[in-house]
Design a protein around this motif. Structure first.
Motif, PDB file in Angstrom:
ATOM      1  N   SER A 144      32.573  41.697 -32.036  1.00  0.00           N
ATOM      2  CA  SER A 144      33.341  41.652 -33.283  1.00  0.00           C
ATOM      3  C   SER A 144      33.726  43.055 -33.759  1.00  0.00           C
ATOM      4  O   SER A 144      34.287  43.212 -34.842  1.00  0.00           O
ATOM      5  N   GLY A 145      33.431  44.065 -32.960  1.00  0.00           N
ATOM      6  CA  GLY A 145      33.754  45.441 -33.334  1.00  0.00           C
ATOM      7  C   GLY A 145      35.210  45.785 -33.081  1.00  0.00           C
ATOM      8  O   GLY A 145      35.989  44.985 -32.562  1.00  0.00           O
ATOM      9  N   ALA A 146      35.565  46.994 -33.439  1.00  0.00           N
ATOM     10  CA  ALA A 146      36.928  47.490 -33.223  1.00  0.00           C
ATOM     11  C   ALA A 146      37.218  47.585 -31.729  1.00  0.00           C
ATOM     12  O   ALA A 146      36.332  47.887 -30.923  1.00  0.00           O
ATOM     13  N   VAL A 147      38.451  47.316 -31.373  1.00  0.00           N
ATOM     14  CA  VAL A 147      38.890  47.410 -29.980  1.00  0.00           C
ATOM     15  C   VAL A 147      39.640  48.728 -29.827  1.00  0.00           C
ATOM     16  O   VAL A 147      40.693  48.919 -30.441  1.00  0.00           O
ATOM     17  N   PRO A 148      39.133  49.663 -29.030  1.00  0.00           N
ATOM     18  CA  PRO A 148      39.839  50.945 -28.862  1.00  0.00           C
ATOM     19  C   PRO A 148      41.064  50.775 -27.961  1.00  0.00           C
ATOM     20  O   PRO A 148      41.155  49.833 -27.176  1.00  0.00           O
ATOM     21  N   ARG A 149      41.986  51.702 -28.074  1.00  0.00           N
ATOM     22  CA  ARG A 149      43.169  51.679 -27.208  1.00  0.00           C
ATOM     23  C   ARG A 149      42.756  52.009 -25.778  1.00  0.00           C
ATOM     24  O   ARG A 149      42.065  53.005 -25.539  1.00  0.00           O
ATOM     25  N   PRO A 150      43.177  51.182 -24.815  1.00  0.00           N
ATOM     26  CA  PRO A 150      42.864  51.505 -23.423  1.00  0.00           C
ATOM     27  C   PRO A 150      43.545  52.805 -22.981  1.00  0.00           C
ATOM     28  O   PRO A 150      44.654  53.102 -23.440  1.00  0.00           O
ATOM     29  N   PRO A 151      42.931  53.552 -22.088  1.00  0.00           N
ATOM     30  CA  PRO A 151      43.569  54.790 -21.622  1.00  0.00           C
ATOM     31  C   PRO A 151      44.849  54.533 -20.832  1.00  0.00           C
ATOM     32  O   PRO A 151      45.681  55.428 -20.693  1.00  0.00           O
ATOM     33  N   HIS A 152      45.016  53.297 -20.343  1.00  0.00           N
ATOM     34  CA  HIS A 152      46.205  52.957 -19.555  1.00  0.00           C
ATOM     35  C   HIS A 152      47.297  52.303 -20.406  1.00  0.00           C
ATOM     36  O   HIS A 152      48.213  51.673 -19.874  1.00  0.00           O
ATOM     37  N   TRP A 153      47.239  52.450 -21.723  1.00  0.00           N
ATOM     38  CA  TRP A 153      48.216  51.815 -22.619  1.00  0.00           C
ATOM     39  C   TRP A 153      48.678  52.837 -23.651  1.00  0.00           C
ATOM     40  O   TRP A 153      47.859  53.441 -24.352  1.00  0.00           O
ATOM     41  N   SER A 154      49.986  53.050 -23.728  1.00  0.00           N
ATOM     42  CA  SER A 154      50.512  54.007 -24.694  1.00  0.00           C
ATOM     43  C   SER A 154      51.999  53.752 -24.896  1.00  0.00           C
ATOM     44  O   SER A 154      52.514  52.704 -24.507  1.00  0.00           O
ATOM     45  N   GLY A 155      52.673  54.714 -25.491  1.00  0.00           N
ATOM     46  CA  GLY A 155      54.079  54.532 -25.803  1.00  0.00           C
ATOM     47  C   GLY A 155      54.957  55.634 -25.260  1.00  0.00           C
ATOM     48  O   GLY A 155      54.491  56.696 -24.848  1.00  0.00           O
ATOM     49  N   PHE A 156      56.257  55.337 -25.290  1.00  0.00           N
ATOM     50  CA  PHE A 156      57.286  56.289 -24.881  1.00  0.00           C
ATOM     51  C   PHE A 156      58.334  56.367 -25.977  1.00  0.00           C
ATOM     52  O   PHE A 156      58.588  55.391 -26.681  1.00  0.00           O
ATOM     53  N   ARG A 157      58.935  57.534 -26.082  1.00  0.00           N
ATOM     54  CA  ARG A 157      60.010  57.751 -27.049  1.00  0.00           C
ATOM     55  C   ARG A 157      61.280  58.108 -26.280  1.00  0.00           C
ATOM     56  O   ARG A 157      61.299  59.070 -25.503  1.00  0.00           O
ATOM     57  N   VAL A 158      62.334  57.331 -26.491  1.00  0.00           N
ATOM     58  CA  VAL A 158      63.642  57.636 -25.916  1.00  0.00           C
ATOM     59  C   VAL A 158      64.382  58.504 -26.925  1.00  0.00           C
ATOM     60  O   VAL A 158      64.628  58.089 -28.059  1.00  0.00           O
ATOM     61  N   VAL A 159      64.698  59.721 -26.506  1.00  0.00           N
ATOM     62  CA  VAL A 159      65.381  60.687 -27.370  1.00  0.00           C
ATOM     63  C   VAL A 159      66.872  60.609 -27.035  1.00  0.00           C
ATOM     64  O   VAL A 159      67.298  61.078 -25.977  1.00  0.00           O
ATOM     65  N   PRO A 160      67.669  59.984 -27.909  1.00  0.00           N
ATOM     66  CA  PRO A 160      69.056  59.716 -27.520  1.00  0.00           C
ATOM     67  C   PRO A 160      69.928  60.958 -27.439  1.00  0.00           C
ATOM     68  O   PRO A 160      69.873  61.830 -28.289  1.00  0.00           O
ATOM     69  N   LEU A 161      70.722  60.989 -26.374  1.00  0.00           N
ATOM     70  CA  LEU A 161      71.746  62.016 -26.202  1.00  0.00           C
ATOM     71  C   LEU A 161      73.134  61.408 -26.373  1.00  0.00           C
ATOM     72  O   LEU A 161      74.090  62.114 -26.660  1.00  0.00           O
ATOM     73  N   ARG A 162      73.219  60.080 -26.172  1.00  0.00           N
ATOM     74  CA  ARG A 162      74.463  59.325 -26.365  1.00  0.00           C
ATOM     75  C   ARG A 162      74.116  58.037 -27.097  1.00  0.00           C
ATOM     76  O   ARG A 162      73.128  57.386 -26.752  1.00  0.00           O
ATOM     77  N   MET A 163      74.936  57.678 -28.074  1.00  0.00           N
ATOM     78  CA  MET A 163      74.784  56.413 -28.778  1.00  0.00           C
ATOM     79  C   MET A 163      76.170  55.805 -28.944  1.00  0.00           C
ATOM     80  O   MET A 163      77.082  56.490 -29.418  1.00  0.00           O
ATOM     81  N   GLU A 164      76.299  54.551 -28.525  1.00  0.00           N
ATOM     82  CA  GLU A 164      77.580  53.865 -28.664  1.00  0.00           C
ATOM     83  C   GLU A 164      77.397  52.612 -29.506  1.00  0.00           C
ATOM     84  O   GLU A 164      76.503  51.802 -29.247  1.00  0.00           O
ATOM     85  N   PHE A 165      78.252  52.469 -30.499  1.00  0.00           N
ATOM     86  CA  PHE A 165      78.242  51.313 -31.392  1.00  0.00           C
ATOM     87  C   PHE A 165      79.472  50.462 -31.077  1.00  0.00           C
ATOM     88  O   PHE A 165      80.605  50.959 -31.141  1.00  0.00           O
ATOM     89  N   TRP A 166      79.227  49.199 -30.740  1.00  0.00           N
ATOM     90  CA  TRP A 166      80.292  48.273 -30.341  1.00  0.00           C
ATOM     91  C   TRP A 166      80.347  47.142 -31.361  1.00  0.00           C
ATOM     92  O   TRP A 166      79.312  46.567 -31.713  1.00  0.00           O
ATOM     93  N   ARG A 167      81.560  46.872 -31.852  1.00  0.00           N
ATOM     94  CA  ARG A 167      81.753  45.766 -32.781  1.00  0.00           C
ATOM     95  C   ARG A 167      82.810  44.838 -32.190  1.00  0.00           C
ATOM     96  O   ARG A 167      83.893  45.295 -31.789  1.00  0.00           O
ATOM     97  N   GLU A 168      82.495  43.568 -32.142  1.00  0.00           N
ATOM     98  CA  GLU A 168      83.398  42.575 -31.553  1.00  0.00           C
ATOM     99  C   GLU A 168      84.673  42.455 -32.368  1.00  0.00           C
ATOM    100  O   GLU A 168      84.646  42.450 -33.601  1.00  0.00           O
ATOM    101  N   GLY A 169      85.791  42.349 -31.645  1.00  0.00           N
ATOM    102  CA  GLY A 169      87.085  42.142 -32.288  1.00  0.00           C
ATOM    103  C   GLY A 169      87.818  40.985 -31.650  1.00  0.00           C
ATOM    104  O   GLY A 169      87.519  40.595 -30.507  1.00  0.00           O
ATOM    105  N   ALA A 170      88.762  40.421 -32.350  1.00  0.00           N
ATOM    106  CA  ALA A 170      89.541  39.301 -31.822  1.00  0.00           C
ATOM    107  C   ALA A 170      90.370  39.759 -30.624  1.00  0.00           C
ATOM    108  O   ALA A 170      90.841  40.901 -30.578  1.00  0.00           O
ATOM    109  N   PHE A 171      90.557  38.855 -29.668  1.00  0.00           N
ATOM    110  CA  PHE A 171      91.377  39.103 -28.478  1.00  0.00           C
ATOM    111  C   PHE A 171      90.928  40.353 -27.720  1.00  0.00           C
ATOM    112  O   PHE A 171      91.742  41.080 -27.176  1.00  0.00           O
ATOM    113  N   ARG A 172      89.618  40.590 -27.717  1.00  0.00           N
ATOM    114  CA  ARG A 172      89.004  41.708 -27.003  1.00  0.00           C
ATOM    115  C   ARG A 172      89.463  43.068 -27.539  1.00  0.00           C
ATOM    116  O   ARG A 172      89.392  44.077 -26.850  1.00  0.00           O
TER     117      ARG A 172
END
Length: 195
Positions: A144-172
């Motif tokens: 029932s104690g705290a569960v520590p983070r496993p050494p084989h589990w962590s995160g990654f950060r994607v540092v964007p160099l390009r970002m594209e925003f697409w919005r749908e429009g009629a007739f493509r």
């Protein structure tokens, strides 16, 4: 004047979270390539974003983590069909700091924490109930104690160099707004691109 890309993403993400037709606005396709250039894509969940980048967590022995170890670049894609919107980004990938991973892991439900200890992600399982048996073992180990983070589990950060925003429009006649970060200054340039 164009809205800065991270603010625009925050606005769209907020609208996606409010949209009843979107089951999980944080779901994103993550594309990686191994050291030899062989691509792979899968769905993961965005856990945090800010001016430093976009964060997801995984087993560090998974194929995606192995890809990133040999080729630390990735692409992400959010598609919010009910809103007719998509956001794509590409960039370098860095590991999150240990204390950041620890803090996030502590917020996870207990069964998810135990699952991180139990799962040998993407490896063959001897039988269908092997995961349940491994979760039971992890549960007995931590009681029932705290569960520590496993050494084989962590995160990654994607540092964007390009970002594209697409919005749908009629007739493509879709709207595509592209932001590219300058390598020297780190400032974002903007241009419209044909659909």
């Amino acid at each position: 004047m164009q809205t800065p890309p991270l603010q625009l993403f925050a606005n769209w993400f907020s609208e996606a979270k409010e949209c009843a037709g979107i089951a999980d606005a944080s779901a994103m396709a993550l594309a990686t390539a191994d050291a030899g250039g062989r691509p792979s894509v899968r769905m993961v969940l965005l856990k945090q974003f800010d001016e430093r980048g976009f964060v997801f967590y995984t087993n560090l022995e998974s194929p995606k983590a192995c890809d990133l170890a040999g080729n630390p670049r990735a692409a992400l894609c959010f598609h919010w069909a009910p809103l007719g919107r998509q956001v794509r980004l590409e960039g370098a990938v860095t590991p999150v700091e240990e204390k950041e991973a620890d803090a996030y892991f502590a917020t996870r439900p207990r069964l998810s924490q135990l699952g991180a200890w139990a799962s040998r992600q993407s490896r063959p399982m001897g039988h269908r109930y092997a995961l349940e048996a491994a979760v039971a073992w992890a549960g007995a180990r931590y009681g029932s104690g705290a569960v520590p983070r496993p050494p084989h589990w962590s995160g990654f950060r994607v540092v964007p160099l390009r970002m594209e925003f697409w919005r749908e429009g009629a007739f493509r006649h879709h709207e595509r707004s592209l932001y590219v970060r300058s390598g020297d200054s780190g400032d974002w340039g903007h241009e419209w691109v044909y659909p």
